[in-house]
Each structure stands twice: as C-alpha cells, then as structure tokens.
Design a protein around this motif. Structure first.
Motif, mmCIF file in Angstrom:
data_model
loop_
_atom_site.group_PDB
_atom_site.id
_atom_site.type_symbol
_atom_site.label_atom_id
_atom_site.label_comp_id
_atom_site.label_asym_id
_atom_site.label_seq_id
_atom_site.Cartn_x
_atom_site.Cartn_y
_atom_site.Cartn_z
ATOM 1 N N THR A 169 0.836 -1.197 0.000
ATOM 2 C CA THR A 169 0.000 0.000 0.000
ATOM 3 C C THR A 169 0.871 1.247 0.000
ATOM 4 O OG1 THR A 169 -1.633 -1.233 1.292
ATOM 5 C CG2 THR A 169 -1.924 1.142 1.172
ATOM 6 N N LEU A 170 1.908 1.263 0.827
ATOM 7 C CA LEU A 170 2.819 2.403 0.878
ATOM 8 C C LEU A 170 3.500 2.629 -0.468
ATOM 9 C CD1 LEU A 170 4.425 1.821 4.392
ATOM 10 C CD2 LEU A 170 2.809 3.610 3.750
ATOM 11 N N GLU A 171 3.878 1.549 -1.137
ATOM 12 C CA GLU A 171 4.511 1.648 -2.452
ATOM 13 C C GLU A 171 3.535 2.262 -3.459
ATOM 14 O OE1 GLU A 171 5.999 -1.420 -5.907
ATOM 15 O OE2 GLU A 171 6.301 -2.020 -3.820
ATOM 16 N N LEU A 172 2.291 1.838 -3.411
ATOM 17 C CA LEU A 172 1.277 2.376 -4.318
ATOM 18 C C LEU A 172 1.049 3.865 -4.067
ATOM 19 C CD1 LEU A 172 -0.944 1.829 -6.475
ATOM 20 C CD2 LEU A 172 -2.494 1.425 -4.564
ATOM 21 N N MET A 173 1.016 4.267 -2.801
ATOM 22 C CA MET A 173 0.766 5.672 -2.465
ATOM 23 C C MET A 173 1.905 6.585 -2.901
ATOM 24 S SD MET A 173 -1.371 5.732 1.107
ATOM 25 C CE MET A 173 -0.241 4.788 2.090
ATOM 26 N N GLU A 174 3.069 6.031 -3.186
ATOM 27 C CA GLU A 174 4.199 6.826 -3.659
ATOM 28 C C GLU A 174 4.051 7.250 -5.119
ATOM 29 O OE1 GLU A 174 6.854 8.109 -1.990
ATOM 30 O OE2 GLU A 174 5.735 7.443 -0.235
ATOM 31 N N ARG A 175 3.129 6.635 -5.839
ATOM 32 C CA ARG A 175 2.945 7.002 -7.249
ATOM 33 C C ARG A 175 2.525 8.465 -7.343
ATOM 34 N NH1 ARG A 175 1.607 2.592 -11.457
ATOM 35 N NH2 ARG A 175 1.503 4.520 -12.639
ATOM 36 N N PRO A 176 3.092 9.213 -8.267
ATOM 37 C CA PRO A 176 2.746 10.633 -8.381
ATOM 38 C C PRO A 176 1.304 10.883 -8.795
ATOM 39 C CG PRO A 176 4.152 9.957 -10.207
ATOM 40 C CD PRO A 176 4.097 8.797 -9.244
ATOM 41 N N GLU A 177 0.670 9.913 -9.436
ATOM 42 C CA GLU A 177 -0.718 10.081 -9.874
ATOM 43 C C GLU A 177 -1.702 10.088 -8.709
ATOM 44 O OE1 GLU A 177 1.348 7.604 -10.829
ATOM 45 O OE2 GLU A 177 1.247 7.308 -12.991
ATOM 46 N N ILE A 178 -1.281 9.528 -7.590
ATOM 47 C CA ILE A 178 -2.155 9.474 -6.414
ATOM 48 C C ILE A 178 -1.944 10.765 -5.643
ATOM 49 C CG2 ILE A 178 -2.632 8.278 -4.253
ATOM 50 C CD1 ILE A 178 -2.026 5.674 -5.730
ATOM 51 N N THR A 179 -2.969 11.628 -5.658
ATOM 52 C CA THR A 179 -2.836 12.958 -5.068
ATOM 53 C C THR A 179 -3.417 13.062 -3.668
ATOM 54 O OG1 THR A 179 -4.885 13.699 -6.134
ATOM 55 C CG2 THR A 179 -2.824 14.046 -7.353
ATOM 56 N N GLU A 180 -4.323 12.159 -3.309
ATOM 57 C CA GLU A 180 -4.912 12.156 -1.966
ATOM 58 C C GLU A 180 -5.285 10.728 -1.599
ATOM 59 O OE1 GLU A 180 -8.310 14.757 -1.458
ATOM 60 O OE2 GLU A 180 -7.440 16.253 -2.788
ATOM 61 N N VAL A 181 -5.194 10.417 -0.308
ATOM 62 C CA VAL A 181 -5.682 9.146 0.219
ATOM 63 C C VAL A 181 -6.379 9.458 1.533
ATOM 64 C CG1 VAL A 181 -5.080 6.848 1.078
ATOM 65 C CG2 VAL A 181 -3.790 7.840 -0.830
ATOM 66 N N HIS A 182 -7.602 8.960 1.668
ATOM 67 C CA HIS A 182 -8.388 9.196 2.878
ATOM 68 C C HIS A 182 -8.810 7.857 3.464
ATOM 69 C CE1 HIS A 182 -8.727 13.451 1.786
ATOM 70 N NE2 HIS A 182 -8.858 12.997 0.553
ATOM 71 N N HIS A 183 -8.608 7.669 4.758
ATOM 72 C CA HIS A 183 -9.086 6.496 5.487
ATOM 73 C C HIS A 183 -10.452 6.889 6.032
ATOM 74 C CE1 HIS A 183 -8.400 3.454 8.971
ATOM 75 N NE2 HIS A 183 -9.047 2.904 7.964
ATOM 76 N N VAL A 184 -11.490 6.171 5.632
ATOM 77 C CA VAL A 184 -12.850 6.582 5.963
ATOM 78 C C VAL A 184 -13.636 5.469 6.637
ATOM 79 C CG1 VAL A 184 -12.920 8.245 4.057
ATOM 80 C CG2 VAL A 184 -13.738 5.917 3.675
ATOM 81 N N VAL A 185 -14.746 5.851 7.233
ATOM 82 C CA VAL A 185 -15.682 4.910 7.821
ATOM 83 C C VAL A 185 -16.822 4.744 6.824
ATOM 84 C CG1 VAL A 185 -17.323 4.560 9.715
ATOM 85 C CG2 VAL A 185 -15.111 5.625 10.160
#
Length: 172
Positions: A106-122
């Motif tokens: 998951t951390l490796e995926l979040m390093e991609r420049p195309e991913i601009t935001e990630v939110h942990h939600v309920v």
C-alpha cells in the motif's frame, strides 16, 4: 544564598477574550488564515497592510499559527489538465484482509505521483484514493494496481465547481 528564580509570566486566561472564538483564533488570525489560503504569495508587508499590523507582528502571528499546527505548509495549486492529466478520479477501496495503509504494498502504491490524496474513511469502503491520470488507459493501469489490494469502485470527476476554498476556524 539561593539563586534568583525568574517569575513566570501570568498564564493567559482559559476563557477566550470577547473577540476570540473558543478555538483561540482572534479576528486577525482568521484574516491571516484566509489570506494565506487564497493569496499565499502575498508579501509580509502586504499582509500587514491588509490586517493593519506591522510586518514583524504578522511574522510573529504566522510563526505562532505554524507552531500550533494550524498552518501546516505552503505550496502552489496546479491545474492537473495543464500538466497533462486529463482525468481525475476517486477510487473507493475495500481492502482484502491483511492490507492496511501501513502495508508495504500500500505504501509503495501511495508513492505514485498520480495518487494525489488518500483518505481512510468509515463506511462501506475503507479508503478513498484521488488520482490524476492522462487518459483511460492510464486509469486502467492504476486500477490494476489498486485492485490487487481489494475491491474497488471508481468515479471519474466531470467538473469540480468548488476547489480548495479557504477553511476558517470553527466558530463556537
């Protein structure tokens, strides 16, 4: 003889002054927060003129807002389309067991420049991932990687009528 001990200054009352909210931000703080969010390149002298303070006083106020964590950084807002990203999308993810936001994959995926935001939600899904991609082929490539982590649902952004408007402190 004993050493001289400095007497600490009186602590500020826990009750906000009449011109302050319960969150500790006065009218000048509110003005400064709005100005740095909307016009982040203003010089300290111009900020001071607008809030009727000296540049030194503005510097001290901004330093206090930064130290308190109210201001977390400064940066430019860019138009993804002007940078070659023709599509923005939200990918909702319901991860398979074992995957969390600290998992190496998951951390490796979040390093991609195309991913601009990630939110942990309920809710039904656990994560909402915002991406900017060049085209649908590029989106498909990202979706293949994200889908390996869990079930996904994707929404492509058509327009964004409200983008990053200033966020004032809560008034209570």
């Amino acid at each position: 003889m004993g050493d001289l001990v400095a007497v600490p200054k009186e602590t500020r009352s826990s009750r906000p002054a009449a011109n302050e909210s319960s969150s500790g931000f006065d009218a000048v703080d509110r003005q400064l927060l709005e100005l740095v969010q909307t016009e982040g390149r203003l010089k300290l002298s111009e900020l001071g003129r607008r809030v009727r303070l000296s540049p030194a006083a503005v510097t001290e106020r901004l330093r206090r807002l930064e130290t308190s964590g109210a201001i977390t950084g400064y940066g430019a807002r860019v138009d993804p389309r002007r940078l070659g990203y023709g599509i923005e999308a939200f990918i909702r993810v319901n991860p398979h067991g074992g995957y969390n936001l600290k998992h190496p994959r998951t951390l490796e995926l979040m390093e991609r420049p195309e991913i601009t935001e990630v939110h942990h939600v309920v809710g039904e899904d656990c994560w909402i991932v915002k991406v900017a991609v060049a085209d649908t082929v590029h989106l498909e490539e990202i979706l293949e990687e994200v889908s390996a982590l869990g079930r996904t649902t994707t929404s492509i952004v058509l327009t964004s009528p409200v983008r990053q408007k200033p966020l004032p402190p809560v008034m209570r």
